[in-house]
Design an enzyme around this catalytic site. Sequence first.
Site, PDB file in Angstrom:
ATOM      1  N   GLU A   9      -5.390  -8.328   0.253  1.00 13.26           N
ATOM      2  CA  GLU A   9      -6.217  -7.898   1.696  1.00 13.26           C
ATOM      3  C   GLU A   9      -7.709  -7.665   1.094  1.00 13.26           C
ATOM      4  OE1 GLU A   9      -4.613  -4.763   4.009  1.00 13.26           O
ATOM      5  OE2 GLU A   9      -2.562  -5.632   3.878  1.00 13.26           O
ATOM      6  N   GLU A  47       0.926  -1.159  -0.006  1.00  7.06           N
ATOM      7  CA  GLU A  47      -0.004   0.086  -0.022  1.00  7.06           C
ATOM      8  C   GLU A  47       0.831   1.034   0.027  1.00  7.06           C
ATOM      9  OE1 GLU A  47      -3.344  -0.146   2.828  1.00  7.06           O
ATOM     10  OE2 GLU A  47      -4.115  -1.733   1.994  1.00  7.06           O
TER      11      GLU A  47
HETATM   12  C1  BGP Z   1      -4.583  -2.221   5.072  1.00  6.89           C
HETATM   13  C2  BGP Z   1      -3.253  -2.455   5.726  1.00  6.89           C
HETATM   14  C3  BGP Z   1      -3.072  -3.485   6.746  1.00  6.89           C
HETATM   15  C4  BGP Z   1      -4.351  -3.660   7.703  1.00  6.89           C
HETATM   16  C5  BGP Z   1      -5.557  -3.280   6.764  1.00  6.89           C
HETATM   17  C6  BGP Z   1      -6.893  -3.013   7.683  1.00  6.89           C
HETATM   18  O1  BGP Z   1      -4.439  -0.850   4.728  1.00  6.89           O
HETATM   19  O2  BGP Z   1      -2.268  -2.895   4.700  1.00  6.89           O
HETATM   20  O3  BGP Z   1      -1.947  -3.360   7.190  1.00  6.89           O
HETATM   21  O4  BGP Z   1      -4.318  -3.034   8.729  1.00  6.89           O
HETATM   22  O5  BGP Z   1      -5.552  -2.033   6.065  1.00  6.89           O
HETATM   23  O6  BGP Z   1      -6.848  -1.610   8.280  1.00  6.89           O
HETATM   24  P1  BGP Z   1      -6.884  -1.462   9.714  1.00  6.89           P
HETATM   25  O7  BGP Z   1      -5.961  -2.138  10.455  1.00  6.89           O
HETATM   26  O8  BGP Z   1      -6.857   0.069   9.886  1.00  6.89           O
HETATM   27  O9  BGP Z   1      -8.495  -1.686  10.070  1.00  6.89           O
END
Ligand code: BGP
Length: 469
Positions: A369, A165
């Site tokens: 993801e 990301e």
């Molecule tokens: C993405 C990231 C992850 C993860 C996910 C969920 O942006 O790559 O590391 O954390 O989001 O987001 P959050 O943890 O803020 O709910």
Amino acid sequence: MKHAKLKDFPDNFLWGASTSAYQVEGAWNEDGKGPSVIDMANHTEGVTDFKVTSDHYHHYKEDISLMAEMGFKTYRFSIAWTRIYPTGSGELNPKGIEFYNNLIDELIDKGIEPLVTMYHFDLPYALQEKGGWSNRETVDAFENYARTLFENFGDRVKYWLTINEQNMMILHGDAIGTVDPNLENPKKELYQQNHHMLVAQAKAMNLCHQMLPGAKIGPAPNIANIYPASSSPEDMIAADNYAAIRNWLYLDMAVYGRYNTIAWNYMEEKGYIPVIQEGDMEILKSAKPDFIAFNYYTSQTVEASRDNGEEAGHTGDQQISVGEPGVYKGAKNPNLKVNEFGWEIDPVGFRTTFRQIYDRYQLPLIVTENGLGAFDKLEEGDIINDSYRIDYLRQHIEQIKLAITDGVEVFGYCPWSAIDLVSTHQGSSKRYGFIYVNRDEFDLKDLRRIRKQSFYWYKDVIATNGANL
Ligand code: BGP
């Protein structure tokens, strides 16, 4: 298009799930690990830090055996740069190499393909002190780190992801904690960092191809289709602007080695043009990914900026866009429901995103993801009834099937997250895993692993190669 018959998931489809080192491993200062920017940052008040997280560092065998029980074909995890090079470059830490050797061996032993993210938000703090990604030397440090990873793990790791990301680090640097908001012109700085990361990524892709001819490597941005809030032509322009700045800038560069035109002109207009060294554009052009990995949680909707200052201020988070004066303004999509954290849920937007990416780049796609954060409840008898997560995942997998039927080449799906871990900025009570980790925000309890209802459901999805949803 409505298809009369849906295609099946391909054989050897890589079903799995994801984590990242700093969110799951814990052991933040053990066995020679150096501090990362995450370890040194101020954490959101009221939620846990990243020191212990799910303690995967000490539980990795148990965790992998649960993944194997679910039938994982792949596991996407990240390597903590600071375990390999505690200060980002210089002296190698043999204990770090040993940990990932053990982890990789354990996966292979269980028939699980390792899918490795080289860098997931946790830049070594020693590099940050020297300017981090603003400093050109970080490009060299990354290349050196990449070489070390390929040398040590390349005999067993066939799939590599460069940077997780990168687009969110640039767009939401304050939510993710990668930029100092007190800088005089943080955005200009961010686009310089962006350029350096793009060059670093290109160098890593080239190096991978030179050193490991059998391996495959690709970027891993967060890509989401952008709706105009209405059919007004001005809203459409805003949607195009945002798609260029949020999505295509990153993928056009990774695949074609050129700055996206709309994004470039936006950068010019705003005074964000980075310093580009001689030879950079050649390096960027020479590197080619073998596939595109992307993270998707939701779509985005924007309208024309009214340029009245409403869009200024904070930048939302990874999934909530606020906007930028004169460029676009974040809007709510009245057609979508939201989760407990205000993130919209849009499975059909997932299909659209697949189609858009594949149409533009014609490269095989893997999802690294996708998932639902929720406050899961541990009920008596070790029961976690996360039916809402099953619903979310089912609806999204259905859309992958439709995208495959549309002709998109998809070779894997790794939802977030394999096991509960600590959220980027919302603590450990925001859970995503198939496996529950018994801890609270500030009470580590026994860190026991417990199978959620989604664990059994996903096991069946994998066993039937996506036929039983
Ligand atoms: C993405 C990231 C992850 C993860 C996910 C969920 O942006 O790559 O590391 O954390 O989001 O987001 P959050 O943890 O803020 O709910």
